[in-house]
Scaffold this motif. Sequence first.
Motif, short mmCIF file in Angstrom:
data_model
loop_
_atom_site.label_atom_id
_atom_site.label_comp_id
_atom_site.label_asym_id
_atom_site.label_seq_id
_atom_site.Cartn_x
_atom_site.Cartn_y
_atom_site.Cartn_z
N TYR A 146 -34.60 2.46 -0.16
CA TYR A 146 -33.78 3.06 -1.21
C TYR A 146 -33.29 1.98 -2.19
CZ TYR A 146 -29.76 5.15 -3.53
OH TYR A 146 -28.84 5.57 -4.47
N ARG A 148 -34.63 -0.94 -2.79
CA ARG A 148 -35.76 -1.44 -3.55
C ARG A 148 -36.09 -0.52 -4.73
NH1 ARG A 148 -40.06 -1.85 0.53
NH2 ARG A 148 -38.34 -2.26 1.89
N SER A 149 -36.11 0.77 -4.45
CA SER A 149 -36.44 1.71 -5.52
C SER A 149 -35.33 1.76 -6.56
CB SER A 149 -36.72 3.11 -4.95
OG SER A 149 -35.55 3.63 -4.37
N LEU A 150 -34.07 1.66 -6.14
CA LEU A 150 -32.93 1.68 -7.08
C LEU A 150 -32.98 0.44 -7.99
CD1 LEU A 150 -30.37 3.30 -7.81
CD2 LEU A 150 -29.13 1.87 -6.20
N ARG A 151 -33.29 -0.70 -7.44
CA ARG A 151 -33.38 -1.92 -8.25
C ARG A 151 -34.55 -1.82 -9.23
NH1 ARG A 151 -32.24 -6.41 -3.63
NH2 ARG A 151 -29.98 -6.13 -3.54
N ALA A 152 -35.60 -1.26 -8.77
CA ALA A 152 -36.76 -1.11 -9.66
C ALA A 152 -36.40 -0.21 -10.83
CB ALA A 152 -37.96 -0.55 -8.90
N SER A 153 -35.65 0.87 -10.57
CA SER A 153 -35.25 1.77 -11.66
C SER A 153 -34.28 1.05 -12.61
CB SER A 153 -34.64 3.04 -11.11
OG SER A 153 -33.41 2.79 -10.49
N TYR A 154 -33.41 0.21 -12.08
CA TYR A 154 -32.49 -0.57 -12.93
C TYR A 154 -33.26 -1.52 -13.83
CZ TYR A 154 -28.41 1.02 -10.23
OH TYR A 154 -27.43 1.75 -9.62
N HIS A 156 -36.36 -1.22 -14.76
CA HIS A 156 -37.10 -0.42 -15.72
C HIS A 156 -36.20 0.10 -16.83
CE1 HIS A 156 -40.25 2.08 -17.30
NE2 HIS A 156 -39.50 3.18 -17.16
N ALA A 157 -34.95 0.45 -16.50
CA ALA A 157 -34.01 0.98 -17.49
C ALA A 157 -33.52 -0.13 -18.42
CB ALA A 157 -32.82 1.62 -16.80
#
Length: 158
Positions: A146, A148-154, A156-157
């Motif tokens: 979770y 890892r995916s949250l950091r990736a979205s950050y 990307h944003a």
Amino acid sequence: LGRSLRVAEGELENMNDAEAEREDSMETAAVTIQAQARGQAGRKYADAVKEKEAQVLKMQQEQARRRDELAQRQRELASREQQLAYFKQVQKREQDRKRALALERKRRLLEEGEVLPEDEEAAMTLEDVSATAIQRIARGRGARKYVRSLRASYVHAA
């Protein structure tokens, strides 16, 4: 007149000699008194030093006696603790032996396929511990995924 002058001079010299002797004897007396005073003070000081040395020696002897006494008490205490530990160990072995005998009697009285409640509780406890460990591992993996995916979205944003 000349003669009386010579007599007077002689008497004056005699007086001077007598006065010089008296002064010498007074100086000698003063030196003697001072020497005696110094001697008395010196003896008093020496006596005081000897008393202090005796006190220090007594204190050192008392300290050594106390140190020996403390070491003796520590040895006695260690011996008592060792005896108590041995007694507890023997007592525990005896208690465990009695428990094992009681459990063995209960197991012999059971019919084929029956399980003692104590054995069942131990098995359930083992299962509970294993299940908890598996759940903890699974939650940890899920949380890391979770994050890892949250950091990736950050990233990307941004």
